[in-house]
Motif scaffolding. Structure first.
Motif, PDB file in Angstrom:
ATOM      1  N   ALA A 122      -0.070  -3.353   0.010  1.00 20.19           N
ATOM      2  CA  ALA A 122      -0.422  -1.963  -0.261  1.00 20.19           C
ATOM      3  C   ALA A 122      -0.972  -1.289   0.991  1.00 20.19           C
ATOM      4  O   ALA A 122      -0.712  -0.105   1.240  1.00 20.19           O
ATOM      5  N   GLN A 123      -1.718  -2.035   1.787  1.00 22.56           N
ATOM      6  CA  GLN A 123      -2.270  -1.483   3.024  1.00 22.56           C
ATOM      7  C   GLN A 123      -1.151  -1.081   3.989  1.00 22.56           C
ATOM      8  O   GLN A 123      -1.163   0.017   4.560  1.00 22.56           O
ATOM      9  N   THR A 124      -0.194  -1.978   4.180  1.00 20.47           N
ATOM     10  CA  THR A 124       0.888  -1.688   5.118  1.00 20.47           C
ATOM     11  C   THR A 124       1.776  -0.564   4.608  1.00 20.47           C
ATOM     12  O   THR A 124       2.314   0.215   5.401  1.00 20.47           O
ATOM     13  N   LEU A 125       1.908  -0.443   3.293  1.00 14.18           N
ATOM     14  CA  LEU A 125       2.673   0.670   2.732  1.00 14.18           C
ATOM     15  C   LEU A 125       1.990   2.002   3.029  1.00 14.18           C
ATOM     16  O   LEU A 125       2.635   2.972   3.434  1.00 14.18           O
ATOM     17  N   LEU A 126       0.674   2.055   2.825  1.00 17.74           N
ATOM     18  CA  LEU A 126      -0.059   3.309   3.055  1.00 17.74           C
ATOM     19  C   LEU A 126       0.049   3.738   4.513  1.00 17.74           C
ATOM     20  O   LEU A 126       0.385   4.899   4.800  1.00 17.74           O
ATOM     21  N   PHE A 127      -0.220   2.814   5.432  1.00 13.67           N
ATOM     22  CA  PHE A 127      -0.169   3.178   6.846  1.00 13.67           C
ATOM     23  C   PHE A 127       1.265   3.316   7.351  1.00 13.67           C
ATOM     24  O   PHE A 127       1.516   4.057   8.299  1.00 13.67           O
ATOM     25  N   GLY A 128       2.190   2.632   6.715  1.00 11.73           N
ATOM     26  CA  GLY A 128       3.583   2.736   7.126  1.00 11.73           C
ATOM     27  C   GLY A 128       4.254   4.010   6.663  1.00 11.73           C
ATOM     28  O   GLY A 128       5.251   4.444   7.241  1.00 11.73           O
ATOM     29  N   HIS A 129       3.700   4.629   5.589  1.00 13.11           N
ATOM     30  CA  HIS A 129       4.247   5.875   5.054  1.00 13.11           C
ATOM     31  C   HIS A 129       3.171   6.946   5.033  1.00 13.11           C
ATOM     32  O   HIS A 129       3.055   7.727   4.098  1.00 13.11           O
ATOM     33  N   SER A 130       2.377   7.011   6.080  1.00 13.65           N
ATOM     34  CA  SER A 130       1.253   7.942   6.099  1.00 13.65           C
ATOM     35  C   SER A 130       1.706   9.370   6.368  1.00 13.65           C
ATOM     36  O   SER A 130       2.831   9.610   6.810  1.00 13.65           O
ATOM     37  N   ASP A 131       0.787  10.300   6.131  1.00 12.55           N
ATOM     38  CA  ASP A 131       1.055  11.712   6.426  1.00 12.55           C
ATOM     39  C   ASP A 131       1.391  11.902   7.901  1.00 12.55           C
ATOM     40  O   ASP A 131       2.099  12.849   8.262  1.00 12.55           O
ATOM     41  N   ALA A 132       0.870  11.014   8.748  1.00 12.80           N
ATOM     42  CA  ALA A 132       1.075  11.129  10.193  1.00 12.80           C
ATOM     43  C   ALA A 132       2.205  10.233  10.685  1.00 12.80           C
ATOM     44  O   ALA A 132       2.362  10.037  11.889  1.00 12.80           O
ATOM     45  N   GLY A 133       2.977   9.678   9.769  1.00 13.13           N
ATOM     46  CA  GLY A 133       4.073   8.804  10.150  1.00 13.13           C
ATOM     47  C   GLY A 133       3.680   7.341  10.055  1.00 13.13           C
ATOM     48  O   GLY A 133       2.676   6.983   9.442  1.00 13.13           O
ATOM     49  N   ASP A 134       4.467   6.482  10.651  1.00 15.16           N
ATOM     50  CA  ASP A 134       4.242   5.038  10.599  1.00 15.16           C
ATOM     51  C   ASP A 134       3.154   4.650  11.598  1.00 15.16           C
ATOM     52  O   ASP A 134       3.348   4.739  12.809  1.00 15.16           O
ATOM     53  N   LEU A 135       2.013   4.196  11.079  1.00 12.44           N
ATOM     54  CA  LEU A 135       0.876   3.825  11.925  1.00 12.44           C
ATOM     55  C   LEU A 135       0.702   2.314  12.027  1.00 12.44           C
ATOM     56  O   LEU A 135      -0.255   1.844  12.658  1.00 12.44           O
ATOM     57  N   THR A 136       1.602   1.550  11.438  1.00  5.43           N
ATOM     58  CA  THR A 136       1.400   0.092  11.369  1.00  5.43           C
ATOM     59  C   THR A 136       1.368  -0.572  12.748  1.00  5.43           C
ATOM     60  O   THR A 136       0.732  -1.626  12.902  1.00  5.43           O
TER      61      THR A 136
END
Length: 225
Positions: A122-136
């Protein structure tokens, strides 16, 4: 500081996003998802039944309403959210100051890690599909409750050992006083963030971290070592 460990809900991301978007999305689809994915969800349902006898789907639904930090619930929620992110039903909310701070620290060579009650998936999904783009790509690792409870010092000691950094060289950021206290008990530096700005925390945004704790030694200090 050689590493920064951050919480998600209320720290990098809005509590409202989790409570008003993610939780209702999973709750509304839980029963149908389990029925449509029997093989994938069977181990989760068995774990729930072992923890609390009865109808596991009903138990999971109640746990969502109670905001239980149960590992099998978090795993199933992550699976359902994956469908939501893939379908474009929502993007992961991350505060603008958190995005800027994470990018700034990563560019400075500070290792970034996440410790959240939500599953690693769930963490990687949130940061991977963030408002600011992929942050992973900014993160070097993720930790969830399989490591241990977030309010116990032993969990933070285990994380420090896992990332190979002395606890004293890790800065933990969270909006929960009990988590901050546990991290400090493990030897980490820790800051309580109060995004409401009510004066109850050490900082109100990630912009203040450099003024309170410098992630890297200043050039003068570095040269003197």
């Amino acid at each position: 500081m050689k590493a920064i460990l951050t919480d998600i809900e209320g720290t990098t991301s809005s509590i409202a996003f989790v409570a008003e978007v993610l939780f209702p999305y999973a709750r509304a689809r839980l029963a149908d998802y389990v029925a449509a994915h029997p093989a994938e969800t069977a181990p989760i349902l068995a774990e729930v039944a072992a923890m609390e006898p009865g109808d596991p789907v009903a138990t999971l639904t109640r746990w969502i309403d109670e905001d239980r930090k149960a590992t099998p619930l978090k795993a199933l929620q992550g699976m359902i959210w994956a469908d939501g992110y893939a379908a474009g039903a929502f993007t992961g909310h991350v505060y603008a100051d958190a995005v800027a701070g994470l990018r700034r620290w990563h560019a400075a060579g500070v290792k970034l890690y996440v410790f959240s009650s939500g599953s690693v998936a769930a963490q990687t999904l949130l940061f991977g599909h963030s408002d600011a783009g992929d942050l992973t790509a900014l993160f070097s690792g993720y930790f969830d409750t399989t490591t241990g409870p977030k309010r116990e010092a032993a969990s933070y000691a285990m994380i420090a050992a896992a990332i190979g950094v002395e606890a004293s060289a890790v800065l933990f950021l969270s909006d929960t006083p009990e988590e901050v206290a546990a991290a400090r008990a493990a030897g980490m530096d820790a800051l309580l963030i109060d995004r409401a700005g009510g004066g109850g925390g050490d900082i109100a945004s990630f912009d203040e971290v450099s003024a309170v704790r410098s992630p890297l030694p200043s050039p003068a200090k570095a040269g003197a070592q």
